[in-house]
Design a protein around this motif. Structure first.
Motif, short mmCIF file in Angstrom:
data_model
loop_
_atom_site.label_atom_id
_atom_site.label_comp_id
_atom_site.label_asym_id
_atom_site.label_seq_id
_atom_site.Cartn_x
_atom_site.Cartn_y
_atom_site.Cartn_z
N ARG A 99 0.86 -1.18 0.00
CA ARG A 99 0.00 0.00 0.00
C ARG A 99 0.90 1.24 0.00
N PRO A 100 1.30 1.71 -1.18
CA PRO A 100 2.26 2.82 -1.26
C PRO A 100 1.77 4.10 -0.61
N ASP A 101 0.46 4.32 -0.56
CA ASP A 101 -0.05 5.57 -0.01
C ASP A 101 -0.33 5.50 1.48
N ASN A 102 -0.08 4.36 2.10
CA ASN A 102 -0.33 4.22 3.53
C ASN A 102 0.73 4.96 4.33
N LYS A 103 0.39 5.34 5.56
CA LYS A 103 1.37 6.02 6.41
C LYS A 103 2.51 5.10 6.82
N LEU A 106 6.79 1.80 2.86
CA LEU A 106 6.86 0.57 2.07
C LEU A 106 7.92 -0.39 2.61
N TRP A 107 9.05 0.16 3.05
CA TRP A 107 10.10 -0.72 3.54
C TRP A 107 9.63 -1.51 4.75
N GLU A 108 8.78 -0.93 5.59
CA GLU A 108 8.26 -1.68 6.74
C GLU A 108 7.29 -2.76 6.28
N GLN A 109 6.48 -2.45 5.27
CA GLN A 109 5.56 -3.45 4.73
C GLN A 109 6.35 -4.63 4.14
N GLU A 110 7.42 -4.32 3.44
CA GLU A 110 8.25 -5.38 2.85
C GLU A 110 8.95 -6.21 3.93
N MET A 111 9.37 -5.56 5.00
CA MET A 111 10.02 -6.30 6.08
C MET A 111 9.03 -7.22 6.79
N ILE A 148 1.40 -14.18 -11.86
CA ILE A 148 1.14 -14.99 -10.67
C ILE A 148 -0.04 -14.45 -9.87
N GLY A 149 -0.28 -13.14 -9.97
CA GLY A 149 -1.40 -12.55 -9.25
C GLY A 149 -1.07 -11.30 -8.48
N PHE A 150 0.11 -10.71 -8.76
CA PHE A 150 0.54 -9.53 -8.02
C PHE A 150 0.74 -8.35 -8.97
N GLU A 151 -0.37 -7.77 -9.41
CA GLU A 151 -0.31 -6.57 -10.26
C GLU A 151 0.30 -5.43 -9.47
N ALA A 152 1.08 -4.59 -10.13
CA ALA A 152 1.65 -3.41 -9.48
C ALA A 152 0.52 -2.58 -8.85
N PRO A 153 0.74 -2.04 -7.65
CA PRO A 153 2.03 -1.86 -6.97
C PRO A 153 2.49 -3.09 -6.17
N HIS A 154 1.73 -4.18 -6.22
CA HIS A 154 2.13 -5.37 -5.48
C HIS A 154 3.30 -6.05 -6.20
#
Length: 198
Positions: A99-103, A106-111, A148-154
């Motif tokens: 969720r790029p627009d979330n507070k 992104l690096w925390e989401q990826e971690m 596979i099922g992960f359209e950008a931004p995923h």
């Protein structure tokens, strides 16, 4: 083996054979991922199970991705990836539902996704199975991710190869001393022993 001994003895398993976890075993293994730290409760983990007749199809998508990224990819590398994706007992595609627009950055989401994957690898080891996390340039291919099922931004975070370790009594890889990567902060920048060897 105690839980601590299991963690100290876990190692990536590259040589895997059947069986892979059953549906109920896999459910419990994947449930451990939901215990990973998840700032904001965004739940970015996504898992796509690839097994049986879907494996050779996935292998061809992987090869197509390799050639999209490098038209001159060495044939030996292509053959190796095709073989591995076609023959591993089970493959888990690691998706990142971002969720790029979330507070939450992104690096925390990826971690969070990475922490979930590590929990899965630990759970595989704890239940007598083995796994290895593979990535490479193909994880950056948005076409493959979408197939596979992960359209950008995923995005893709890689693949876990899963099965039963084929070799018994394989010596554990030598691990570095954690003291080389640990320092105590006393008010000024720390120096790590590991960095002095670079």
């Amino acid at each position: 083996m105690t839980p601590m001994e299991m963690l100290l003895n876990r190692a990536s398993q590259d040589s895997l054979t059947a069986p892979a976890p059953s549906a109920s075993e896999l459910s419990d293994i994947l449930a451990t991922a939901m215990r990973a730290p998840d700032h904001g409760k965004l739940r970015p983990w996504r898992y796509v199970i690839i097994e049986g007749e879907a494996r050779p199809l996935a292998a061809e998508r992987i090869v197509a991705s390799m050639l999209r990224l490098d038209a001159h990819a060495p044939q030996a590398k292509i053959d190796k990836r095709r073989d591995r994706f076609s023959n591993m007992p089970m493959i888990i595609a690691l998706g990142m539902h971002l969720r790029p627009d979330n507070k939450i950055p992104l690096w925390e989401q990826e971690m969070t996704v990475a922490a979930g994957a590590m929990n899965i690898l630990n759970a595989l080891s704890a239940t007598g199975f083995g796994g290895v996390w593979v990535s490479g340039d193909i994880t950056e291919d948005p076409v493959l991710a979408a197939e596979i099922g992960f359209e950008a931004p995923h995005k893709l975070a890689g693949f876990l190869f899963v099965g039963t370790p084929a070799g018994q009594n394989t010596p554990l890889p030598r691990r570095p001393d954690p003291e080389q990567f640990t320092a105590r902060w006393l008010g000024s920048p720390v120096i790590f022993t590991a960095d002095s060897k670079e």
